[in-house]
Design a protein around this motif. Structure first.
Motif, PDB file in Angstrom:
ATOM      1  N   TYR A  12       0.836  -1.209   0.000  1.00  0.00           N
ATOM      2  CA  TYR A  12       0.000   0.000   0.000  1.00  0.00           C
ATOM      3  C   TYR A  12       0.869   1.258   0.000  1.00  0.00           C
ATOM      4  O   TYR A  12       0.563   2.239  -0.679  1.00  0.00           O
ATOM      5  CB  TYR A  12      -0.891   0.040   1.235  1.00  0.00           C
ATOM      6  CG  TYR A  12      -2.040  -0.936   1.267  1.00  0.00           C
ATOM      7  CD1 TYR A  12      -2.194  -1.934   0.303  1.00  0.00           C
ATOM      8  CD2 TYR A  12      -2.983  -0.864   2.290  1.00  0.00           C
ATOM      9  CE1 TYR A  12      -3.243  -2.828   0.364  1.00  0.00           C
ATOM     10  CE2 TYR A  12      -4.044  -1.757   2.354  1.00  0.00           C
ATOM     11  CZ  TYR A  12      -4.178  -2.729   1.400  1.00  0.00           C
ATOM     12  OH  TYR A  12      -5.228  -3.613   1.476  1.00  0.00           O
ATOM     13  N   SER A  68      -1.275   2.406   7.401  1.00  0.00           N
ATOM     14  CA  SER A  68      -2.096   2.427   6.195  1.00  0.00           C
ATOM     15  C   SER A  68      -3.422   1.702   6.403  1.00  0.00           C
ATOM     16  O   SER A  68      -4.470   2.143   5.919  1.00  0.00           O
ATOM     17  CB  SER A  68      -1.340   1.824   5.014  1.00  0.00           C
ATOM     18  OG  SER A  68      -1.056   0.453   5.233  1.00  0.00           O
ATOM     19  N   GLN A  94      -5.700   4.016   8.379  1.00  0.00           N
ATOM     20  CA  GLN A  94      -6.193   5.107   7.539  1.00  0.00           C
ATOM     21  C   GLN A  94      -7.330   4.623   6.647  1.00  0.00           C
ATOM     22  O   GLN A  94      -8.336   5.314   6.468  1.00  0.00           O
ATOM     23  CB  GLN A  94      -5.063   5.652   6.664  1.00  0.00           C
ATOM     24  CG  GLN A  94      -4.056   6.520   7.386  1.00  0.00           C
ATOM     25  CD  GLN A  94      -2.950   6.994   6.455  1.00  0.00           C
ATOM     26  OE1 GLN A  94      -2.730   6.430   5.379  1.00  0.00           O
ATOM     27  NE2 GLN A  94      -2.248   8.037   6.859  1.00  0.00           N
ATOM     28  N   LYS A  95      -7.162   3.454   6.091  1.00  0.00           N
ATOM     29  CA  LYS A  95      -8.199   2.886   5.216  1.00  0.00           C
ATOM     30  C   LYS A  95      -9.466   2.579   5.998  1.00  0.00           C
ATOM     31  O   LYS A  95     -10.571   2.864   5.530  1.00  0.00           O
ATOM     32  CB  LYS A  95      -7.668   1.619   4.559  1.00  0.00           C
ATOM     33  CG  LYS A  95      -8.709   0.847   3.758  1.00  0.00           C
ATOM     34  CD  LYS A  95      -8.120  -0.431   3.193  1.00  0.00           C
ATOM     35  CE  LYS A  95      -9.168  -1.314   2.546  1.00  0.00           C
ATOM     36  NZ  LYS A  95      -8.608  -2.549   1.979  1.00  0.00           N
ATOM     37  N   GLN A 115     -13.275   1.923   4.542  1.00  0.00           N
ATOM     38  CA  GLN A 115     -13.643   2.724   3.382  1.00  0.00           C
ATOM     39  C   GLN A 115     -13.444   1.963   2.069  1.00  0.00           C
ATOM     40  O   GLN A 115     -12.516   1.170   1.925  1.00  0.00           O
ATOM     41  CB  GLN A 115     -12.813   4.006   3.357  1.00  0.00           C
ATOM     42  CG  GLN A 115     -13.032   4.881   4.594  1.00  0.00           C
ATOM     43  CD  GLN A 115     -12.118   6.084   4.595  1.00  0.00           C
ATOM     44  OE1 GLN A 115     -12.472   7.146   4.098  1.00  0.00           O
ATOM     45  NE2 GLN A 115     -10.936   5.917   5.143  1.00  0.00           N
ATOM     46  N   GLU A 137     -13.838   6.350  -1.310  1.00  0.00           N
ATOM     47  CA  GLU A 137     -13.540   7.129  -0.110  1.00  0.00           C
ATOM     48  C   GLU A 137     -12.047   7.116   0.236  1.00  0.00           C
ATOM     49  O   GLU A 137     -11.556   8.045   0.866  1.00  0.00           O
ATOM     50  CB  GLU A 137     -14.337   6.539   1.067  1.00  0.00           C
ATOM     51  CG  GLU A 137     -15.832   6.512   0.823  1.00  0.00           C
ATOM     52  CD  GLU A 137     -16.560   5.532   1.731  1.00  0.00           C
ATOM     53  OE1 GLU A 137     -17.625   5.911   2.253  1.00  0.00           O
ATOM     54  OE2 GLU A 137     -16.073   4.398   1.917  1.00  0.00           O
ATOM     55  N   TRP A 138     -11.357   6.056  -0.146  1.00  0.00           N
ATOM     56  CA  TRP A 138      -9.940   5.924   0.210  1.00  0.00           C
ATOM     57  C   TRP A 138      -9.203   5.133  -0.857  1.00  0.00           C
ATOM     58  O   TRP A 138      -9.592   4.011  -1.196  1.00  0.00           O
ATOM     59  CB  TRP A 138      -9.788   5.197   1.545  1.00  0.00           C
ATOM     60  CG  TRP A 138      -8.373   5.137   2.057  1.00  0.00           C
ATOM     61  CD1 TRP A 138      -7.756   6.053   2.872  1.00  0.00           C
ATOM     62  CD2 TRP A 138      -7.390   4.106   1.794  1.00  0.00           C
ATOM     63  NE1 TRP A 138      -6.449   5.661   3.122  1.00  0.00           N
ATOM     64  CE2 TRP A 138      -6.201   4.480   2.480  1.00  0.00           C
ATOM     65  CE3 TRP A 138      -7.408   2.936   1.056  1.00  0.00           C
ATOM     66  CZ2 TRP A 138      -5.047   3.690   2.444  1.00  0.00           C
ATOM     67  CZ3 TRP A 138      -6.248   2.154   1.004  1.00  0.00           C
ATOM     68  CH2 TRP A 138      -5.086   2.535   1.698  1.00  0.00           C
ATOM     69  N   ARG A 183      -5.328   5.641  -0.971  1.00  0.00           N
ATOM     70  CA  ARG A 183      -4.059   6.317  -0.719  1.00  0.00           C
ATOM     71  C   ARG A 183      -2.867   5.378  -0.870  1.00  0.00           C
ATOM     72  O   ARG A 183      -1.805   5.638  -0.311  1.00  0.00           O
ATOM     73  CB  ARG A 183      -4.064   6.931   0.679  1.00  0.00           C
ATOM     74  CG  ARG A 183      -5.113   8.037   0.838  1.00  0.00           C
ATOM     75  CD  ARG A 183      -5.079   8.655   2.217  1.00  0.00           C
ATOM     76  NE  ARG A 183      -6.250   9.475   2.447  1.00  0.00           N
ATOM     77  CZ  ARG A 183      -6.593   9.962   3.633  1.00  0.00           C
ATOM     78  NH1 ARG A 183      -5.829   9.707   4.699  1.00  0.00           N
ATOM     79  NH2 ARG A 183      -7.686  10.695   3.762  1.00  0.00           N
TER      80      ARG A 183
END
Length: 219
Positions: A100, A155, A158-159, A162, A166-167, A169
């Motif tokens: 990721y 990571s 953060q995800k 979603q 929405e995510w 990254r």
């Protein structure tokens, strides 16, 4: 022989439809170009009503009773430098690659095991209608290496739960892999997408090579 004469969208629809039915013994793998695979995902509204992660999906299991639970099995499988294993599958040292964010991680403490399609997203997309046994199997699916992935805890958190609308990254070089793996899990487990998710997947897939998405029926 007749199937060889089917062309274009109909061939794709028939191939993917075979995986939306209950899996059966001897069912064949399906290979569909990415954009067509995304287009095949059925749209439906999502609902989080009644979701409780622990109650509905349970925790990590040890399906083969070898002393290693699902998290530990993924760590052992994905290590790029073999870890030290002691006692009842206690894992130390070793090194992993988190695709990721293009990071190498030494030691398991900095890693989470991410469900490619998060449990809450699966619930919203059709898993709420499954028997609990099937949801536990989903949470612990080791039969497809795309389903669970060791990534940095940062990571993964953060995800959270979603979807790609929405995510997304992940590093640019990994986006096509991520979209392909997301789509494969959705197809394999007969999960739907909401309109924003479908739009996002369609847009990202248009920027990726139209490479095959290979999906194996569930056991």
């Amino acid at each position: 022989m007749r199937m060889r004469c089917v062309r274009g969208g109909l061939a794709v629809a028939l191939a993917v439809a075979s995986l939306w039915c209950a899996p059966s013994a001897g069912a064949a793998d399906v290979s569909v170009p990415l954009r067509e695979a995304v287009a095949s995902l059925p749209e439906a509204p999502e609902s989080r009503a009644g979701y409780d992660r622990a109650r509905e999906f349970g925790g990590w299991t040890d399906a083969d009773h070898d002393g290693c639970n699902t998290r530990q099995e993924v760590l052992l499988e994905e290590a790029v430098q073999a870890p030290t294993v002691s006692g009842r599958c206690q894992i130390a040292d070793g090194q992993w690659y988190s695709y990721y964010d293009d990071q190498y991680v030494t030691g398991p403490a900095g890693l989470d095991i991410d469900h490619m399609v998060p449990l809450a997203e699966a619930w919203d997309s059709g898993a709420s209608k499954w028997p609990r046994e099937q949801r536990v199997a989903y949470a612990n699916d080791l039969s497809d290496p795309r389903h669970l992935v060791a990534v940095t805890a940062r990571s993964n958190r953060q995800k959270a739960d979603q979807d790609p609308a929405e995510w997304l990254r992940v590093v640019t070089a990994a986006r096509c892999r991520y979209i392909t793996e997301w789509t494969s899990v959705k197809i394999r487990w007969s999960l739907t997408v909401d309109p924003a998710e479908k739009q996002a997947l369609t847009g990202y897939a248009a920027e990726c090579p139209n490479a095959p998405v290979n999906v194996s029926p569930r056991a």
